[in-house]
Write an enzyme that holds these catalytic residues in place. Structure first.
Site, PDB file in Angstrom:
ATOM      1  N   TRP A 155      -4.651   2.769   2.666  1.00 57.04           N
ATOM      2  CA  TRP A 155      -4.537   1.313   2.760  1.00 57.04           C
ATOM      3  C   TRP A 155      -4.594   0.675   1.374  1.00 57.04           C
ATOM      4  CZ3 TRP A 155      -7.938  -2.683   1.485  1.00 57.04           C
ATOM      5  CH2 TRP A 155      -7.600  -3.945   1.977  1.00 57.04           C
ATOM      6  N   HIS A 156      -5.456   1.193   0.507  1.00 55.47           N
ATOM      7  CA  HIS A 156      -5.564   0.633  -0.845  1.00 55.47           C
ATOM      8  C   HIS A 156      -4.280   0.842  -1.640  1.00 55.47           C
ATOM      9  CE1 HIS A 156      -9.987   0.190  -0.439  1.00 55.47           C
ATOM     10  NE2 HIS A 156      -9.819  -0.701  -1.392  1.00 55.47           N
ATOM     11  N   ASP A 157      -3.806   2.076  -1.649  1.00 59.22           N
ATOM     12  CA  ASP A 157      -2.618   2.389  -2.451  1.00 59.22           C
ATOM     13  C   ASP A 157      -2.147   3.781  -2.065  1.00 59.22           C
ATOM     14  OD1 ASP A 157      -0.589   2.245  -4.224  1.00 59.22           O
ATOM     15  OD2 ASP A 157      -1.832   2.017  -6.025  1.00 59.22           O
TER      16      ASP A 157
END
Length: 609
Positions: free
Chosen positions: A495-497
């Site tokens: 989700w972050h990257d």
């Protein structure tokens, strides 16, 4: 105003209770405290008998220890703080000084500042975007608040309908023609949830699969021209692109709201289905709508003393018709929280749209606004005097001392903390003025963490609550800790990257978390021993070092930069003395962190972080 009163205000300003109205003594603590006070009165025959919560036997093993603030041990700690902290700041300033031999390497990344003729480190692209558009954002905030109050007051339209219209305009202003891509994703989510609602497991699997798929497809096709989709759409490539051309950059937060709406709808639908199995439920049938109105609405839309607490709002029994398309769009495009949150669930948003929480007083909002302003000012001071962001980007730390290199890492983490905290608090303040009390995202300062578990709970709190509700609990929670931990942190990393580095960060965090949990369980049997606090302090100091390395690797310097930094710190003739000083300093800091949490327990607050 007396000095005692001033000191009390300062203490309250920095307390966790001042951050979020959700943080308050639990009912059980108050009940036990009353029992203890009453029993003490009976034993001593007087209400003037000495009563302190810290010696309360009713609280048994969970009771906090006697205060240590005025002991000789802590007086030595205060002395250490007055020496070590200024020394750390001095080392950080030295890395950014024009007299530093490495200054020429990063000076090109500095811009003209506004504080005493100093230059400013404006090298971080995310915070630079926020900083450059701050005044435009302030105008938008004022405009939205004024328009909503006027429209709702004079037209009597529901707040959600205004949020629907305002959200559409806001998203189109932000993303321009690219908003079509976002609304396409939204329509697919809504369609999946409603078309597959009778098969909950299939619906949940399809929704989650598509949700994760959007992260990958956005990464690959974020700049895909409309011309590549269809020739007839080629004119759209010349249309207004919005003030945020990277529409995919903030989509991850929208994804959380899309998943929240879908899961809340499916849960509510099947709750209704299980209660009245004899009815053929079809939300288009008038008799179905009628059967679901009445007492349920009267129960959840009741203000005053019966206002629902946060946990109750998450599962509030809203009318099934409230899960309609207008409320869906109003929720996912809600302007104050649209870009980066904090995250609030659909059920909670819908409840608060109809019921103003008693916590949203002018005093609380004004106090929170002061905290936002203080955070902004602190960030500006750091960026004008400590250029560690530019130093990290150019790896300009050759021949710096181990302490100076350690301060580059530490202050980078602090800047990362502030660059997230400031937008989150500003947007939460906007929502509070608008009548929505979202969770506070940062319960602890980044420097006030010694536990991986606690750090995860206190950092991005609204996301943590979202993960617990929609991933951790469905996967089995604490009954299946290894599986749930890997599921949670794998999703968090993706989700972050979508980078292997961030995925490795997630897995390293899981390993550190599991190790901490195992060691804590092994030593918990000794918690009443006199040496227990000191052994925990040593373990916590080591844990802090590990967390710093993992987070510097994951979000600041990457593998190569972290390797170079660690080499510079450890491969030095002064490294042994420096590392000894670091461990002693961290040990002292941890003892103060322990006591801060014990003080909160004395007031019935136990955040477990």
């Amino acid at each position: 105003m007396s000095m005692l009163r001033i000191w009390s205000c300062i203490v309250h300003f920095f307390s966790v209770q001042a951050l979020d109205s959700r943080i308050k003594p639990d009912i059980e603590f108050k009940r036990r405290q009353r029992i203890f006070i009453n029993s003490s009165k009976e034993e001593n025959g007087s209400s003037s008998s000495a009563v302190t919560v810290t010696r309360n036997p009713v609280l048994s093993s969970n009771s906090p220890s006697p205060p240590l603030w005025n002991t000789w041990e802590f007086r030595l700690y205060y002395l250490a703080f007055t020496v070590v902290v200024p020394f750390m700041i001095k080392a950080a300033l030295a890395t950014s000084s024009e007299s530093n031999p490495n200054y020429y390497k990063f000076s090109g990344l500095l811009a003209h500042g506004w504080i005493l003729g100093r230059k400013v480190d404006n090298s971080d692209p995310q915070y630079r975007f926020f900083r450059s558009n701050f005044f435009l954002l302030a105008i938008l905030i004022l405009l939205q608040i004024i328009l909503k109050k006027v429209f709702v007051k004079f037209s009597k339209i529901p707040k959600t309908k205004f949020d629907f219209a305002c959200g559409l305009v806001f998203v189109c202003f932000m993303y321009g023609i690219n908003s079509v891509k976002l609304f396409t994703h939204a329509f697919i989510f809504f369609t999946l949830a409603h078309s597959l609602k009778r098969k909950r497991l299939i619906a949940a699997f399809a929704i989650w699969s598509y949700g994760i798929f959007t992260l990958f497809i956005n990464q690959k096709m974020k700049n895909l021209p409309f011309n590549n989709i269809a020739i007839i759409l080629s004119p759209m490539d010349q249309w207004y692109k919005g003030i945020v051309p990277r529409w995919d950059f903030f989509f991850n937060f929208t994804l959380l709201r899309l998943l929240s709406y879908s899961m809340d709808f499916l849960e509510r639908w099947h709750e209704q289905l299980s209660r009245q199995p004899s009815i053929d439920y079809d939300d288009r049938r008038p008799e179905f709508r009628k059967s679901l109105s009445g007492s349920t609405l009267q129960t959840i839309y009741e203000s005053g003393k019966n206002v629902l607490e946060e946990k109750e709002r998450l599962v509030a029994e809203h009318h099934i018709q409230d899960y309609n398309f207008i409320n869906f769009i109003a929720y996912i495009t809600y302007a104050p929280l649209f870009l980066v949150g904090p995250i609030i669930t659909f059920n909670d948003y819908l409840y608060q749209s109809e019921n103003k929480l008693p916590s949203l007083t002018k005093k609380n909002i004004g106090f929170y606004a002061l905290k936002v302003f203080s955070s902004l000012l602190l960030m500006e001071i750091i960026l004008h005097y400590i250029y560690v962001g530019a130093i990290a980007r150019t790896k300009a730390w050759n021949n710096d001392t181990p302490l100076q290199q350690a301060m580059i890492a530490l202050f980078n983490l602090n800047i990362m903390y502030l660059k997230l905290l400031i937008p989150w608090r500003l947007f939460r303040l906007w929502a509070m003025v608008d009548g929505i009390d979202a969770p506070e995202n940062m319960l602890r300062c980044v420097d006030n963490n010694y536990s991986t578990v606690g750090f995860w709970r206190a950092w991005h709190t609204s996301f943590n609550k979202w993960v617990i509700r929609y991933i951790y609990v469905p996967f089995g929670g604490s009954n299946n800790k290894i599986l749930t931990s890997f599921a949670v942190f794998s999703f968090v990393a993706i989700w972050h990257d979508i980078q292997l580095r961030v995925l490795f960060w997630g897995w390293l965090t899981v390993l550190l978390l599991l190790g901490e949990t195992y060691i804590t369980n092994c030593f918990s049997r000794y918690r009443f021993r006199s040496w227990y606090r000191f052994v925990c302090g040593i373990g916590a100091a080591i844990n802090i070092c590990m967390m710093m390395i993992i987070n510097v690797y994951g979000f600041c310097l990457g593998a190569e930069g972290t390797k170079l930094l660690l080499k510079g710190i450890f491969n030095n003739s002064h490294s042994p003395e420096f590392l000894t000083a670091v461990m002693v300093s961290l040990f002292i800091a941890v003892q103060v962190m322990f006591e801060i949490r014990e003080e909160e327990k004395r007031h019935g607050i136990n955040l477990k972080c």
